[in-house]
Design a protein around this motif. Structure first.
Motif, mmCIF file in Angstrom:
data_model
loop_
_atom_site.group_PDB
_atom_site.id
_atom_site.type_symbol
_atom_site.label_atom_id
_atom_site.label_comp_id
_atom_site.label_asym_id
_atom_site.label_seq_id
_atom_site.Cartn_x
_atom_site.Cartn_y
_atom_site.Cartn_z
ATOM 1 N N LEU A 66 -5.174 0.211 -0.239
ATOM 2 C CA LEU A 66 -5.075 1.371 -1.127
ATOM 3 C C LEU A 66 -4.758 1.030 -2.585
ATOM 4 O O LEU A 66 -5.234 1.726 -3.491
ATOM 5 N N TRP A 108 -8.311 9.412 2.002
ATOM 6 C CA TRP A 108 -8.708 8.311 1.124
ATOM 7 C C TRP A 108 -10.180 7.953 1.277
ATOM 8 O O TRP A 108 -10.786 7.425 0.348
ATOM 9 N N GLY A 146 0.793 -1.213 0.000
ATOM 10 C CA GLY A 146 0.000 0.000 0.000
ATOM 11 C C GLY A 146 0.828 1.267 0.000
ATOM 12 O O GLY A 146 0.454 2.271 -0.612
ATOM 13 N N ALA A 177 0.351 4.110 -2.837
ATOM 14 C CA ALA A 177 -0.121 5.427 -2.401
ATOM 15 C C ALA A 177 0.863 6.531 -2.764
ATOM 16 O O ALA A 177 0.465 7.638 -3.121
ATOM 17 N N GLY A 204 -11.991 5.005 -0.816
ATOM 18 C CA GLY A 204 -11.182 4.062 -0.074
ATOM 19 C C GLY A 204 -11.505 4.013 1.401
ATOM 20 O O GLY A 204 -12.594 4.419 1.836
#
Length: 389
Positions: free
Chosen positions: A259, A207, A53, A57, A212
């Motif tokens: 993510l 997010w 992640g 990200a 998310g």
């Protein structure tokens, strides 16, 4: 013209959209991708799984993993950041009155703790309903003593896109030592973010407003990170941003693991997303503009180059709460819109001259909304306004 979204496939990606509910309050928190929930479950049930992640990200905003940190909210991350920065008494910070309080309160407290001078960047108000932050006003604000400039990329009420590249380049000339801190919460769900092209020192977003999990992310440039003192234990490393203000990665790993699902969903769709959102805001703004007694706050244009599809307005003779509740009653709660000032109290009260409690009616759209949903809202509002109280 970009290829349009396959809305059937898009909407099938969001489990909540299968309900008989129209979500027109997405700026408060978007619906979550089913693939995000799948990855959270996978992380919790698969011990030892590698967490990719961080990489996803970071790459999402054209950064490296050492340049980002996660936290529970934008507000929390900015408060952490404010405790890691140290300036000298008499140094200057510049704050914008268009901002959400999360990008104001930490800096006012920093100024109080360190005896700094606060300057307010008041917007250009040739149009009292569409105030803007213009680079041309910076020469009157910035000086060699300026150490921090804070602003929003997009106001969560006005939705006007600020010209960040011009603002950052002007700041570099007028105040070379100033760090630029940008709240991107209301921008990131609608446009791709490239922090290097924007030229910012800090960029923060959430997010959970980007389809998310409930986790937020802060970026810091290399020159900004070099000025931060670590909030972690003295014996721990303090090279990355996470080590400096995130206490070395101790935050909700299963959420961070999810993510990549958001990144994989959004990356190939950005152009089509902008096109779809343009259609949505065009339908609503054209009706509002043609309707007598309606005041639109922010850009009245439906041009996607200048605004995102969060539309705020007031109707003459109606309180914002009163109108929202009437629409809810008319649709048996099926249509979800919102009223208030959305933690942008200074903007609502001091700049727009509104009651800070009642604020504006806000319809916040994203790409999974449909023109038919906008038209159903327009129909409901027409019935409410014609019928009166």
């Amino acid at each position: 013209m970009p290829a349009g979204l396959n809305l059937s496939n898009v909407r099938a990606s969001f489990p909540a959209l299968s309900r008989d509910q129209v979500y027109l309050d997405n700026a408060a928190g978007s619906q979550v991708l089913g693939s995000v929930a799948d990855r959270v479950r996978e992380s919790l049930l698969s011990p030892g799984i590698k967490n990719n992640g961080y990489q996803a990200a970071a790459e999402f905003i054209n950064a490296s993993t050492g340049e980002i940190v996660f936290g529970s909210s934008t507000t929390q991350l900015l408060h952490n950041l404010s405790h890691a920065l140290f300036f000298s008494p008499g140094d200057e910070i510049v704050l914008s009155s268009l901002d959400h309080e999360s990008n104001i309160a930490p800096w006012l407290r920093l100024a109080q703790r360190q005896n700094l001078t606060v300057k307010w960047w008041h917007p250009y108000t040739n149009s009292p309903t569409n105030p803007k932050l213009l680079p041309s006003s910076l020469p009157d604000l910035l000086s060699p003593k300026t150490r921090l400039l804070c602003l929003t990329h997009v106001s969560n009420i006005l939705s006007t896109i600020q010209d960040l590249p011009s603002i950052t380049s002007t700041t570099r000339v007028l105040a070379p030592d100033a760090l630029v801190c940008v709240d991107g919460v209301a921008y990131a769900p609608h446009r791709q973010v490239n922090v290097k092209e924007l030229g910012v020192d800090f960029y923060v977003f959430s997010w959970y407003k980007l389809f998310g999990p409930r986790v937020s992310q802060l970026y810091a440039s290399s020159r900004a990170r070099s000025q931060l003192q670590s909030l972690g234990h003295f014996f721990n490393p303090s090279d990355t941003l996470d080590e400096k203000i995130g206490m070395a990665g101790g935050w909700c790993q299963e959420l961070i693991y999810s993510l990549p699902a958001v990144v994989e969903y959004l990356t190939p769709r950005w152009e089509a997303i902008v096109h779809q959102e343009g259609e949505l805001q065009r339908a609503l703004l054209r009706w509002l503009s043609a309707k007598g007694g309606v005041t639109i706050y922010g850009e009245s244009s439906d041009d996607t180059e200048v605004r995102v599809p969060t539309v705020s307005f007031k109707v003459e003779g109606w309180g914002s709460r009163e109108l929202v509740e009437a629409v809810g009653k008319e649709t048996n709660g099926r249509l979800k819109i919102r009223w208030g000032s959305y933690y942008s109290v200074r903007l609502a009260k001091e700049v727009l001259g509104l009651d800070q409690e009642d604020g504006v009616v806000r319809v916040s759209l994203v790409h999974y909304n449909t023109v038919e949903e906008v038209e159903s809202l327009i129909k409901a509002m027409e019935k409410v306004l014609v019928g009166g109280r």
